[in-house]
Design an enzyme around this catalytic site. Sequence first.
Site, PDB file in Angstrom:
ATOM      1  N   HIS A 198      26.245  53.904  43.840  1.00  0.00           N
ATOM      2  CA  HIS A 198      26.070  53.129  42.550  1.00  0.00           C
ATOM      3  C   HIS A 198      27.235  53.680  41.700  1.00  0.00           C
ATOM      4  O   HIS A 198      27.753  54.719  41.771  1.00  0.00           O
ATOM      5  CB  HIS A 198      24.759  53.244  41.826  1.00  0.00           C
ATOM      6  CG  HIS A 198      24.374  54.592  41.809  1.00  0.00           C
ATOM      7  ND1 HIS A 198      23.810  55.418  42.673  1.00  0.00           N
ATOM      8  CD2 HIS A 198      24.172  55.421  40.518  1.00  0.00           C
ATOM      9  CE1 HIS A 198      23.470  56.694  42.357  1.00  0.00           C
ATOM     10  NE2 HIS A 198      23.830  56.480  40.950  1.00  0.00           N
TER      11      HIS A 198
ATOM     12  N   ILE B 192      17.528  52.709  33.798  1.00  0.00           N
ATOM     13  CA  ILE B 192      16.167  52.915  33.368  1.00  0.00           C
ATOM     14  C   ILE B 192      16.249  53.916  32.069  1.00  0.00           C
ATOM     15  O   ILE B 192      15.384  53.880  31.278  1.00  0.00           O
ATOM     16  CB  ILE B 192      15.024  53.357  34.335  1.00  0.00           C
ATOM     17  CG1 ILE B 192      13.795  53.049  34.157  1.00  0.00           C
ATOM     18  CG2 ILE B 192      15.141  54.986  34.655  1.00  0.00           C
ATOM     19  CD1 ILE B 192      12.797  53.104  35.191  1.00  0.00           C
TER      20      ILE B 192
ATOM     21  N   ASN C 122      28.812  59.128  41.004  1.00  0.00           N
ATOM     22  CA  ASN C 122      28.470  60.196  41.322  1.00  0.00           C
ATOM     23  C   ASN C 122      28.266  60.432  42.904  1.00  0.00           C
ATOM     24  O   ASN C 122      27.547  59.357  43.465  1.00  0.00           O
ATOM     25  CB  ASN C 122      27.301  60.853  40.952  1.00  0.00           C
ATOM     26  CG  ASN C 122      27.563  61.015  39.230  1.00  0.00           C
ATOM     27  OD1 ASN C 122      28.465  61.315  38.685  1.00  0.00           O
ATOM     28  ND2 ASN C 122      26.403  60.584  38.573  1.00  0.00           N
TER      29      ASN C 122
HETATM   30  P1  5GP Z   1      22.950  59.465  39.620  1.00  0.00           P
HETATM   31  O1  5GP Z   1      22.741  60.555  38.905  1.00  0.00           O
HETATM   32  O2  5GP Z   1      22.638  59.121  41.006  1.00  0.00           O
HETATM   33  O3  5GP Z   1      24.385  58.815  39.498  1.00  0.00           O
HETATM   34  O4  5GP Z   1      22.270  58.356  38.754  1.00  0.00           O
HETATM   35  C1  5GP Z   1      21.079  57.706  39.024  1.00  0.00           C
HETATM   36  C2  5GP Z   1      20.739  56.879  37.703  1.00  0.00           C
HETATM   37  O5  5GP Z   1      19.674  55.984  38.153  1.00  0.00           O
HETATM   38  C3  5GP Z   1      20.234  57.659  36.643  1.00  0.00           C
HETATM   39  O6  5GP Z   1      20.983  57.311  35.542  1.00  0.00           O
HETATM   40  C4  5GP Z   1      18.757  57.161  36.530  1.00  0.00           C
HETATM   41  O7  5GP Z   1      18.255  56.835  34.981  1.00  0.00           O
HETATM   42  C5  5GP Z   1      18.618  55.749  37.093  1.00  0.00           C
HETATM   43  N1  5GP Z   1      17.286  55.326  37.943  1.00  0.00           N
HETATM   44  C6  5GP Z   1      16.620  56.246  38.420  1.00  0.00           C
HETATM   45  N2  5GP Z   1      15.574  55.553  39.110  1.00  0.00           N
HETATM   46  C7  5GP Z   1      15.689  54.181  38.610  1.00  0.00           C
HETATM   47  C8  5GP Z   1      14.829  53.147  38.580  1.00  0.00           C
HETATM   48  O8  5GP Z   1      13.831  53.098  39.129  1.00  0.00           O
HETATM   49  N3  5GP Z   1      15.422  52.060  37.963  1.00  0.00           N
HETATM   50  C9  5GP Z   1      16.465  52.104  37.465  1.00  0.00           C
HETATM   51  N4  5GP Z   1      16.786  50.828  36.689  1.00  0.00           N
HETATM   52  N5  5GP Z   1      17.314  53.098  37.216  1.00  0.00           N
HETATM   53  C10 5GP Z   1      17.054  54.202  37.750  1.00  0.00           C
END
Ligand code: 5GP
Length: 126
Positions: free
Chosen positions: A109, A36, A96
Amino acid sequence: MAYNYDNQNIFAKILRGEIPNNTVYESEHALAFRDIQPQAPTHVLVIPKGPYVSFDHFAADATDAEIIGYIRAISEVCKAEGVTLTQGEGFRMISNAGAHGVQEVPHLHVHILGGRNMGRMIARAD
Ligand code: 5GP
């Protein structure tokens, strides 16, 4: 300490269809959608469909079929985005985990980032 999966995390809601997403790939074991808040021209998140918090959780508890399906899905996304070494200029893959990994969403992810030079691997947070 056991792994503790939170069913209310955002990606669990995406998997249940409760929150929309921009899907780029889906298979039996994986879903891939655009981040997003993209940090590069290509920024796709690839998640397994099973309830795993992190890569270490997945590696410990997922079935062989889930693991193979997930790795293949990551590869298919790289191909679909045109960033593989046979098609393009490459990519960065990040996963992460937990507090030190600064994981925001507690569902495994992988970030696939590409379409530009990604620069140094990490910047110090302190
Ligand atoms: P993390 O820090 O957990 O590795 O990254 C989580 C990622 O999820 C972030 O890059 C953030 O922008 C993305 N993200 C968070 N909420 C949403 C969402 O509702 N939809 C999408 N498509 N991405 C999201």
